[in-house]
Design a protein around this motif. Structure first.
Motif, short mmCIF file in Angstrom:
data_model
loop_
_atom_site.label_atom_id
_atom_site.label_comp_id
_atom_site.label_asym_id
_atom_site.label_seq_id
_atom_site.Cartn_x
_atom_site.Cartn_y
_atom_site.Cartn_z
N PHE A 26 0.83 -1.21 -0.08
CA PHE A 26 0.08 -0.06 -0.14
C PHE A 26 0.84 1.23 0.04
CE2 PHE A 26 -2.34 3.35 2.45
CZ PHE A 26 -3.35 3.57 1.39
N GLY A 27 0.61 2.13 -0.74
CA GLY A 27 1.46 3.52 -0.79
C GLY A 27 0.58 4.47 -0.28
N ALA A 28 1.36 5.00 0.87
CA ALA A 28 0.49 5.93 1.96
C ALA A 28 0.67 7.34 1.59
CB ALA A 28 1.13 5.32 3.30
N MET A 29 1.16 7.75 0.45
CA MET A 29 1.57 9.02 0.10
C MET A 29 0.36 9.85 0.18
SD MET A 29 3.41 10.63 -3.25
CE MET A 29 2.13 10.41 -4.50
N ARG A 30 -0.82 9.34 -0.30
CA ARG A 30 -1.88 10.12 -0.69
C ARG A 30 -2.77 10.37 0.88
NH1 ARG A 30 -2.58 11.44 -5.82
NH2 ARG A 30 -0.84 10.37 -7.06
N VAL A 31 -2.60 9.83 2.10
CA VAL A 31 -3.24 10.28 3.07
C VAL A 31 -2.82 11.67 3.64
CG1 VAL A 31 -3.32 7.73 3.75
CG2 VAL A 31 -1.47 9.37 4.85
N ALA A 32 -1.95 12.18 3.11
CA ALA A 32 -1.53 13.74 3.22
C ALA A 32 -2.44 14.51 2.32
CB ALA A 32 -0.14 13.96 2.89
N GLY A 33 -2.48 15.60 2.53
CA GLY A 33 -3.44 16.66 1.98
C GLY A 33 -3.14 16.77 0.39
N PRO A 34 -3.98 17.74 -0.28
CA PRO A 34 -3.78 17.81 -1.77
C PRO A 34 -2.30 18.24 -2.10
CG PRO A 34 -5.81 18.94 -1.01
CD PRO A 34 -4.80 18.62 0.22
N ASP A 35 -1.79 17.76 -3.21
CA ASP A 35 -0.51 17.90 -3.68
C ASP A 35 0.42 17.33 -2.68
OD1 ASP A 35 -1.37 19.30 -6.20
OD2 ASP A 35 -1.31 21.34 -4.63
N PHE A 54 -4.45 -2.59 6.31
CA PHE A 54 -3.82 -3.75 6.82
C PHE A 54 -4.79 -4.75 6.74
CE2 PHE A 54 -2.70 -6.18 10.44
CZ PHE A 54 -1.46 -6.63 9.94
N GLU A 55 -6.12 -4.55 7.15
CA GLU A 55 -7.15 -5.48 7.25
C GLU A 55 -7.23 -6.17 5.97
OE1 GLU A 55 -9.53 -3.63 11.01
OE2 GLU A 55 -10.35 -3.66 8.91
N LEU A 56 -7.11 -5.71 4.82
CA LEU A 56 -7.22 -6.29 3.63
C LEU A 56 -6.04 -6.77 3.24
CD1 LEU A 56 -9.06 -3.40 1.64
CD2 LEU A 56 -10.07 -5.53 2.11
N GLY A 57 -5.00 -6.85 4.20
CA GLY A 57 -3.99 -7.78 3.66
C GLY A 57 -2.72 -7.03 2.98
N HIS A 58 -2.69 -5.97 3.27
CA HIS A 58 -1.46 -5.01 2.54
C HIS A 58 -0.55 -5.17 4.02
CE1 HIS A 58 -3.57 -3.70 -0.87
NE2 HIS A 58 -4.44 -3.32 0.03
N THR A 59 0.54 -5.76 3.96
CA THR A 59 1.55 -5.94 5.03
C THR A 59 2.76 -5.35 4.77
OG1 THR A 59 2.55 -8.16 4.18
CG2 THR A 59 0.70 -8.09 5.64
N PHE A 60 2.73 -4.61 3.64
CA PHE A 60 3.91 -3.45 3.47
C PHE A 60 3.24 -2.08 3.04
CE2 PHE A 60 6.85 -1.17 0.35
CZ PHE A 60 7.76 -0.89 1.35
N PHE A 61 3.83 -1.28 3.86
CA PHE A 61 3.22 0.27 3.77
C PHE A 61 4.39 1.00 3.51
CE2 PHE A 61 -1.03 1.00 6.59
CZ PHE A 61 -1.42 -0.34 6.19
N ASP A 62 4.29 1.89 2.37
CA ASP A 62 5.36 2.70 1.91
C ASP A 62 5.20 4.05 2.28
OD1 ASP A 62 7.86 3.15 0.18
OD2 ASP A 62 6.34 4.49 -0.70
N THR A 63 5.90 4.94 2.71
CA THR A 63 5.65 6.32 3.11
C THR A 63 6.89 6.99 3.20
OG1 THR A 63 4.65 7.77 4.71
CG2 THR A 63 6.09 5.77 5.60
N ALA A 64 7.29 8.16 3.32
CA ALA A 64 8.30 9.16 3.28
C ALA A 64 8.16 10.24 4.11
CB ALA A 64 8.69 9.52 1.74
#
Ligand code: NAP
Length: 283
Positions: A26-35, A54-64
């Motif tokens: 799962f790419g967690a970049m878009r949980v931040a605001g617009p842009d 996570f519940e759907l089975g994504h066990t790797f999250f990518d962030t920065a």
């Protein structure tokens, strides 16, 4: 007995060093605001999205650290800390955001040391499972940046090291300095410019994490992708993800979304099998 495998687990697993993750991350970049700047409009909705991922089975999250900046990592910790067993968080350092539309490289050793400490604090961790050097800095010798991260790994703050936005030559250079378990470069069905880097990763058994796996939405407009999707009663996003998964055994796609409906749709792509005919049509 009902099948307990969550949807994103259907594509099997992949190794990141000594860690095992489901191949659809799962790419967690878009949980931040617009842009990818500032806070999201609805922070609690983003927390729910992360728990659902996570519940759907994504066990790797990518962030920065640069997502927000500092927002994506903070919300991940708010949503999921103390982290459930099996969740692997990969973060990155080496880009800074002086303003909304700027993503500037900063690969100086002193910056990377500070950046890692900031990520550890926001993620509430003593050691990051996967720390990725976000992008080579043309102003700093690549070996100095990677060497600093190797030092931080020896100091116990990083479990595994990855690189991002690299050429094959840079990957080779990084591998002479440290053990590299992943490469994160832009790649999707409509943009295969980094085929050479993917080939190097496939050969070496290094995870390849394609960013923009949906081409930030653009890969979904292709007539061929739409035709194959319609024939399978699937969506274009599901075909784009299934194509990546079928394309190399080291592929670890991290589709990003801020919508639970899209998250569910994308997770279901892990079970989508493309036939040899479908793959030939998408070649
Ligand atoms: N290393 C790097 O330099 C770098 C650069 C960029 C990104 N990344 C990483 O890569 C991850 C993925 O990239 P990304 O999120 O930018 O691009 P992406 O996954 O290719 O596409 C996300 C975009 O597609 C939309 N989308 C998602 N699922 C969809 C669906 N089922 N149907 C239709 N539209 C859909 C999303 O909108 P909705 O929110 O409306 O669903 C969003 O606009 C990021 O989260 C980040 O972790 C890394």
């Amino acid at each position: 007995m009902a099948d307990l495998l969550p949807p994103a687990g259907a594509a099997g697993t992949l190794r990141l060093g000594d860690l095992t993750v489901n191949r659809l991350g799962f790419g967690a970049m878009r949980v931040a605001g617009p842009d990818i700047w500032g806070d999201p409009k609805d922070r609690s909705a983003m927390r729910r999205l992360l728990v659902c991922a996570f519940e759907l089975g994504h066990t790797f999250f990518d962030t920065a650290d640069s997502y927000g900046p500092n927002v994506s990592e903070t919300i991940i910790a708010e949503a999921l800390h103390p982290y459930p067993a099996g969740l692997v968080i990969g973060t990155k350092g080496g880009l800074v955001r002086p303003s909304r539309h700027r993503w500037d490289e900063d690969g100086r050793p002193e910056h990377l040391r500070r950046a890692l400490d900031g990520s550890l604090k926001r993620l509430r961790l003593e050691r990051v499972d996967l720390y990725q050097f976000h992008a080579p800095d043309p102003k700093v010798p690549f070996a100095d940046s990677v060497g600093t991260l190797a030092e931080l790994q020896r100091a116990g703050k990083i479990r595994h090291l990855g690189v991002s936005n690299v050429t094959v030559k840079q990957l080779d250079e990084a591998r002479r300095i440290a053990t590299i378990v992943s490469v994160q470069n832009e790649y999707n069905i409509g943009n295969r410019a980094d085929d050479d880097v993917l080939a190097a990763c496939t050969k070496a058994g290094i995870a390849f994490i394609p960013w923009f796996p949906l081409g930030a939405g653009r890969a979904l407009g292709s007539a061929e992708v739409k035709r194959v999707a319609a024939s399978l009663n699937a969506t274009p996003a599901q075909v784009a993800i299934a194509w990546l998964l079928a394309h190399s055994p080291v592929m670890l796609p991290i589709p990003g979304t801020s919508s639970i409906a899209h998250l569910e749709e994308n997770a279901a792509a892990a079970a989508l099998q493309l036939s040899a005919t479908d793959l030939a049509a998408l070649a």
